[in-house]
Design a protein around this motif. Structure first.
Motif, PDB file in Angstrom:
ATOM      1  N   THR A  26       0.833  -1.204   0.000  1.00  0.00           N
ATOM      2  CA  THR A  26       0.000   0.000   0.000  1.00  0.00           C
ATOM      3  C   THR A  26       0.867   1.254   0.000  1.00  0.00           C
ATOM      4  O   THR A  26       0.639   2.197  -0.771  1.00  0.00           O
ATOM      5  CB  THR A  26      -0.947   0.004   1.203  1.00  0.00           C
ATOM      6  OG1 THR A  26      -1.777  -1.164   1.161  1.00  0.00           O
ATOM      7  CG2 THR A  26      -1.830   1.234   1.213  1.00  0.00           C
ATOM      8  N   ILE A  27       1.858   1.283   0.868  1.00  0.00           N
ATOM      9  CA  ILE A  27       2.766   2.438   0.916  1.00  0.00           C
ATOM     10  C   ILE A  27       3.563   2.548  -0.373  1.00  0.00           C
ATOM     11  O   ILE A  27       3.795   3.662  -0.879  1.00  0.00           O
ATOM     12  CB  ILE A  27       3.700   2.340   2.130  1.00  0.00           C
ATOM     13  CG1 ILE A  27       2.909   2.504   3.424  1.00  0.00           C
ATOM     14  CG2 ILE A  27       4.807   3.376   2.060  1.00  0.00           C
ATOM     15  CD1 ILE A  27       2.213   3.851   3.543  1.00  0.00           C
ATOM     16  N   ALA A  28       3.968   1.412  -0.946  1.00  0.00           N
ATOM     17  CA  ALA A  28       4.734   1.439  -2.199  1.00  0.00           C
ATOM     18  C   ALA A  28       3.923   2.105  -3.306  1.00  0.00           C
ATOM     19  O   ALA A  28       4.460   2.911  -4.084  1.00  0.00           O
ATOM     20  CB  ALA A  28       5.124   0.021  -2.607  1.00  0.00           C
ATOM     21  N   SER A  36       6.842   9.380  -8.959  1.00  0.00           N
ATOM     22  CA  SER A  36       6.816   9.466 -10.420  1.00  0.00           C
ATOM     23  C   SER A  36       6.240  10.798 -10.876  1.00  0.00           C
ATOM     24  O   SER A  36       6.767  11.433 -11.809  1.00  0.00           O
ATOM     25  CB  SER A  36       6.018   8.302 -11.010  1.00  0.00           C
ATOM     26  OG  SER A  36       4.706   8.263 -10.477  1.00  0.00           O
ATOM     27  N   ILE A  37       5.159  11.255 -10.221  1.00  0.00           N
ATOM     28  CA  ILE A  37       4.558  12.530 -10.618  1.00  0.00           C
ATOM     29  C   ILE A  37       5.479  13.689 -10.263  1.00  0.00           C
ATOM     30  O   ILE A  37       5.634  14.642 -11.045  1.00  0.00           O
ATOM     31  CB  ILE A  37       3.176  12.717  -9.953  1.00  0.00           C
ATOM     32  CG1 ILE A  37       2.204  11.675 -10.497  1.00  0.00           C
ATOM     33  CG2 ILE A  37       2.640  14.108 -10.193  1.00  0.00           C
ATOM     34  CD1 ILE A  37       1.996  11.761 -11.995  1.00  0.00           C
ATOM     35  N   PHE A  38       6.131  13.621  -9.088  1.00  0.00           N
ATOM     36  CA  PHE A  38       7.061  14.699  -8.739  1.00  0.00           C
ATOM     37  C   PHE A  38       8.231  14.738  -9.711  1.00  0.00           C
ATOM     38  O   PHE A  38       8.741  15.821 -10.041  1.00  0.00           O
ATOM     39  CB  PHE A  38       7.583  14.531  -7.312  1.00  0.00           C
ATOM     40  CG  PHE A  38       8.590  15.589  -6.928  1.00  0.00           C
ATOM     41  CD1 PHE A  38       8.166  16.860  -6.585  1.00  0.00           C
ATOM     42  CD2 PHE A  38       9.947  15.326  -6.958  1.00  0.00           C
ATOM     43  CE1 PHE A  38       9.090  17.847  -6.259  1.00  0.00           C
ATOM     44  CE2 PHE A  38      10.874  16.305  -6.626  1.00  0.00           C
ATOM     45  CZ  PHE A  38      10.438  17.568  -6.269  1.00  0.00           C
ATOM     46  N   THR A  39       8.657  13.577 -10.193  1.00  0.00           N
ATOM     47  CA  THR A  39       9.730  13.539 -11.186  1.00  0.00           C
ATOM     48  C   THR A  39       9.330  14.336 -12.420  1.00  0.00           C
ATOM     49  O   THR A  39      10.121  15.111 -12.971  1.00  0.00           O
ATOM     50  CB  THR A  39      10.038  12.090 -11.585  1.00  0.00           C
ATOM     51  OG1 THR A  39      10.424  11.349 -10.419  1.00  0.00           O
ATOM     52  CG2 THR A  39      11.169  12.035 -12.601  1.00  0.00           C
ATOM     53  N   ALA A  40       8.072  14.151 -12.858  1.00  0.00           N
ATOM     54  CA  ALA A  40       7.586  14.898 -14.022  1.00  0.00           C
ATOM     55  C   ALA A  40       7.468  16.385 -13.710  1.00  0.00           C
ATOM     56  O   ALA A  40       7.876  17.234 -14.512  1.00  0.00           O
ATOM     57  CB  ALA A  40       6.241  14.332 -14.475  1.00  0.00           C
ATOM     58  N   VAL A  41       6.908  16.717 -12.549  1.00  0.00           N
ATOM     59  CA  VAL A  41       6.744  18.117 -12.171  1.00  0.00           C
ATOM     60  C   VAL A  41       8.101  18.801 -12.056  1.00  0.00           C
ATOM     61  O   VAL A  41       8.303  19.917 -12.556  1.00  0.00           O
ATOM     62  CB  VAL A  41       5.964  18.237 -10.845  1.00  0.00           C
ATOM     63  CG1 VAL A  41       5.985  19.672 -10.327  1.00  0.00           C
ATOM     64  CG2 VAL A  41       4.527  17.775 -11.036  1.00  0.00           C
ATOM     65  N   GLU A  42       9.052  18.126 -11.395  1.00  0.00           N
ATOM     66  CA  GLU A  42      10.382  18.717 -11.208  1.00  0.00           C
ATOM     67  C   GLU A  42      11.104  18.888 -12.544  1.00  0.00           C
ATOM     68  O   GLU A  42      11.724  19.915 -12.811  1.00  0.00           O
ATOM     69  CB  GLU A  42      11.206  17.828 -10.271  1.00  0.00           C
ATOM     70  CG  GLU A  42      12.528  18.430  -9.836  1.00  0.00           C
ATOM     71  CD  GLU A  42      13.720  17.871 -10.588  1.00  0.00           C
ATOM     72  OE1 GLU A  42      14.803  18.463 -10.494  1.00  0.00           O
ATOM     73  OE2 GLU A  42      13.552  16.852 -11.301  1.00  0.00           O
ATOM     74  N   GLY A  43      10.980  17.873 -13.424  1.00  0.00           N
ATOM     75  CA  GLY A  43      11.689  17.936 -14.697  1.00  0.00           C
ATOM     76  C   GLY A  43      11.079  18.906 -15.685  1.00  0.00           C
ATOM     77  O   GLY A  43      11.795  19.529 -16.473  1.00  0.00           O
ATOM     78  N   GLY A 340       8.499   1.708  -3.785  1.00  0.00           N
ATOM     79  CA  GLY A 340       7.801   2.754  -4.538  1.00  0.00           C
ATOM     80  C   GLY A 340       8.730   3.495  -5.474  1.00  0.00           C
ATOM     81  O   GLY A 340       8.344   3.845  -6.602  1.00  0.00           O
ATOM     82  N   VAL A 341       9.960   3.772  -5.025  1.00  0.00           N
ATOM     83  CA  VAL A 341      10.937   4.444  -5.889  1.00  0.00           C
ATOM     84  C   VAL A 341      11.280   3.560  -7.087  1.00  0.00           C
ATOM     85  O   VAL A 341      11.427   4.046  -8.217  1.00  0.00           O
ATOM     86  CB  VAL A 341      12.205   4.813  -5.094  1.00  0.00           C
ATOM     87  CG1 VAL A 341      13.297   5.332  -6.025  1.00  0.00           C
ATOM     88  CG2 VAL A 341      11.888   5.864  -4.032  1.00  0.00           C
TER      89      VAL A 341
END
Length: 816
Positions: A26-28, A36-43, A340-341
């Motif tokens: 669940t946590i994963a 994954s979404i933060f990776t897109a937002v940050e990039g 999760g990562v």
């Protein structure tokens, strides 16, 4: 001490593998979604371009009554540069495109005409050779070019000796003076317009009016802010210059203001909204996941009350209990977060594959140090969110009742907390479900928009004739006609048309004025329409309906009266929808000595910008009535789009079309090859990408909530085994017990539904800007989503309720 706590926690989790596995997974999912979404937002949104001090790079554009984002005239740019005091420097650019030949197969390349200050404004260095200076950016200077890293590697095998080499571009010899760096990411590293960079003065060979006419707005301007100057201060300074130019040149500059915005914001544009909406969905999923694990942890803690009571009875401190339980939560979050990562790595690669043609810079994203720091922070927050409350409640157990209870829960405090958590899960899940449903309905409405043309079995491509080789209409028109004839005679080609811009492709906005009204002296106050040159067969090829009057014909040439067709949006704007009132009226376009043209036909509106466009009037001129004196028109004549209607799969005709093209000129490549069906799909790709992510998050949230509700009801049934046994012993029927348990679960679901509707009314206000033809408060969506949630909730409660109804009184009482 901390390591000892972790060893104890690991042993405890190993003894309860079902709980451990469910909590970790669940946590994963929650951490993976957010990483994954933060990776897109940050990039995409947060990471600057690779240029030095890229945060100081801005776009400077004009704003007028008819054009909210207006290109700049070259003469205005020169005045801006000479008079401004807020920028280190400015640079102008406009698009360039043509054919490179003489090096293997001819290739269609794209780039920009730029001022010499372009490279110094960006502060980039050539990886090979040098950039051209002011001496090469003058009329009559030698033809030189800078090429991109991609073209250098693709056509010249990364040979440094390319510097000083003459190459054939558009039928003329150009000397390569430098190569851009490999990481050059002006509007994205994968941007197809980074092949060539030419001195802006060489535009005189293509369109002299762009350099000499203050009314010709064909340039984009970038600038580098001076240290300490904000975008707002820069805009104020530039608007002072705009006011000065408006007073000096009222005919072309009156009413023009200037906007300054960051280069990154200009590039990303509307994609930021999609990513922010998706990021909000990912955060809700994480909260639901944490609430779910907190519920599981509370249930597990309630079965360990006796163990905890014994520890307290023999002198253990409550802080020690909290620390032990938090270490378990930290271990779960760490393992789940790491998993999760790993999931995020896979998700990011999927984003890059799916979204490469959808979201700007998405192909450049990756899990880097800032992302890992974010993930670590997410894991820590998750530990607190799902671990602190259960640990605190468990450590404050009432010792004496717990020791006497034999391991069963001694109070209702934990039960109330668990019910509150499941209500919060259901609330968040419904908010996500309503948001996803609104996006689904919005997308459905969008895909049902009539584009005004038939895209089925239509192949499009652009024929780019080299400027020097086809420098007269007498040369270019026969070449276009001959290729049109040859392709139309191919087996399987049912129709063929040519145009200066296909739907969802190239647009040309131009000001116009209807005869019979007083003309404003300032042509920027004229209304604006999309203007296209077409042949007599384009409308039939694309299935564009004639609503009144006649179609254009092959007899509409420069030797006949000048005519034009307009669309029904034009008629709505100027004639109240009366199409026959438009026939016979005349209009002319802005520019010196532009002639009047008679409206002879009205056709249906075509979506040239996209299915969700705000309709703009469209006009169509005969391609054989292009004025050879107007270099802009002649430019289109050398870059006409072909539209080929076929009886089968369109791309299968490409080899035959290329073979016919080689018979005309072996140095001509096909450019901009695409099917209209693919272009139509691409026009909705951003919405489809965003919809897929939000829908996945909504379904995940619904599943987690269902699992959480099932766990709460199951736990309640186990805790009330004796009570249920007594009820049935004194005469209760199994159906009564079934109704009792279902009612308790339904009460939680109804409370969560009501709160979810309230939360969605707030959340969906922020969705309004990304919805199409759907209200953010659509009652049908709210009711259907609430109904789905209640159905899932009833299903989640049914199995524990059925189990409760099957309890045997004697076994329940004997257990007690």
């Amino acid at each position: 001490m901390f390591l000892g706590d972790l060893r104890y926690s690991a042993r405890a989790l190993i003894k309860d593998p079902a709980f451990s596995l469910l909590a970790i997974l669940t946590i994963a999912l929650g951490v993976g979604a957010n990483t994954s979404i933060f990776t897109a937002v940050e990039g995409v949104l947060l990471k600057s371009f690779s240029f030095p001090e890229a945060e100081r790079l801005v776009v400077v554009s004009g704003v007028s009554k008819s054009l909210p984002d207006m290109e700049v005239s070259y003469l205005d740019y020169l005045d801006w540069r000479a008079q401004q005091q807020v920028f280190v420097d400015l640079a102008a650019r406009t698009s360039a495109g043509g054919v490179i030949s003489g090096i293997g197969e001819p290739e269609r390349v794209f780039g920009r005409y730029v001022t010499a200050s372009f490279f110094s404004t960006l502060r980039v260095q050539a990886q090979v050779g040098r950039f051209f200076g002011e001496d090469k950016d003058k009329a009559g200077a030698a033809r030189v070019m800078v090429i991109g890293d991609g073209l250098w590697r693709r056509r010249f095998n990364a040979d440094p000796a390319v510097v000083g080499r003459a190459i054939n571009y558009n039928g003329a010899s150009w000397t390569v003076v430098g190569v851009l760096p490999a990481n050059f990411d002006f509007y994205g590293r994968s941007n197809g317009n980074n092949d060539i960079y030419l001195p802006i003065a060489q535009l005189a060979l293509v369109d002299q009016s762009l350099l000499r006419d203050r009314g010709s707005h064909g340039f984009r301007v970038i600038a580098r802010l001076r240290p300490g100057v904000s975008e707002r201060e820069a805009a104020m300074g530039m608007n002072t210059i705009a006011a000065r130019l408006a007073a000096q040149y009222p005919v072309t500059n009156a009413g023009v203001t200037i906007e300054v915005r960051s280069l990154l914001r200009d590039f990303v544009g509307e994609d930021s909204k999609a990513l922010i909406v998706t990021a909000a969905g990912a955060i809700l999923v994480l909260l639901i996941a944490c609430a779910n694990v907190a519920n599981l942890t509370l249930a597990r803690a309630s079965t360990r009350e006796r163990e905890i009571a014994v520890r307290l009875a023999v002198g253990g401190s409550r802080w020690r209990i909290v620390r032990l339980l938090l270490s378990e939560s930290l271990l779960i979050a760490s393992i789940g977060g790491t998993l999760g990562v790993v999931l995020a790595f896979w998700a990011v690669e999927a984003f890059k594959a799916i979204g490469a043609r959808v979201i700007a810079r998405i192909d450049e994203i990756g899990v880097d140090l800032p992302v890992l720091i974010f993930s670590t922070g997410t894991i820590f927050i998750a530990t607190l969110l799902f671990g602190l409350l259960p640990a605190w409640k468990a450590a404050h157990v009432n010792v004496e009742p717990a020791l006497k209870s034999g391991g069963r829960s001694s109070g209702s405090g934990l039960a109330r907390v668990r019910k509150a958590l499941i209500v919060s899960e259901l609330t968040l899940a419904l908010m996500l479900l309503i948001s996803a449903s609104l996006l689904v309905k919005s997308f459905w409405r969008l895909t049902n928009v009539n584009p005004g043309f038939d895209p089925e079995h239509v192949l499009t491509f652009r024929l780019r004739l080299p400027d020097s080789k086809y420098n007269k209409p007498d040369l270019s028109i026969p070449a276009v006609k001959e290729l049109r004839r040859r392709i139309s005679e191919l087996p399987g080609v049912s129709r063929l048309g040519i145009t200066s811009g296909i739907p969802l492709g190239r647009q040309n906005e131009t000001g116009y004025w209807l005869e019979g009204q007083t003309e404003p002296e300032n042509q920027l106050l004229w209304p604006v329409a999309l203007s296209y040159f077409i042949d007599e067969d384009l409308c039939r090829t694309l299935g564009i309906w004639l609503l009144a009057g006649r179609m254009l014909t092959e007899r509409d040439t420069l030797d006949s009266p000048l005519v034009i067709m307009v669309d029904d949006e034009f008629v709505r704007l100027h004639f109240g929808g009366d199409m026959y009132a438009a026939l016979g009226r005349r209009l002319r376009f802005k520019g010196n000595n532009e002639p009047w043209r008679e409206i002879v036909g009205v056709v249906r509106h075509v979506t040239h910008y996209g299915l969700e466009e705000h309709a703009r009037a469209e006009v169509y001129q005969p391609w054989l009535q292009m004025s050879p004196e107007l270099s802009t028109n002649f430019h289109y004549l050398r870059a006409m789009d072909f539209v080929v209607k076929t009886v089968s799969e369109p791309t299968s005709y490409l080899p035959a079309i290329k073979a016919e093209l080689r018979k005309i000129d072996n140095d001509l490549p096909l450019g901009n090859v695409a099917t209209l069906e693919q272009k139509l799909r691409d026009s909705t790709a951003t919405r489809r990408f965003n919809l897929g992510l939000i829908s996945a998050f909504a379904l995940l949230a619904l599943a987690l909530s269902a699992v959480g509700l099932y766990g709460v009801i199951s736990y309640g049934v186990n805790q009330r085994t004796t009570e249920i046994g007594i009820r049935m012993a004194v005469g209760a029927e199994p159906k009564d017990v079934l109704k009792l348990i279902l009612r308790e679960g339904l009460v939680l679901a109804v409370i969560g539904t009501l709160l979810g509707i309230g939360g969605a009314l707030v959340l969906t206000r922020f969705l309004s800007s990304v919805l199409f033809a759907v209200s953010a408060t659509d009652p049908a969506i709210y009711l259907s989503a609430a109904g789905l949630l209640l159905i899932v909730a009833i299903a989640a409660c049914f199995w524990p309720a059925r189990k409760a109804s099957a309890i045997q009184p004697l076994e329940a009482l004997r257990y007690e």
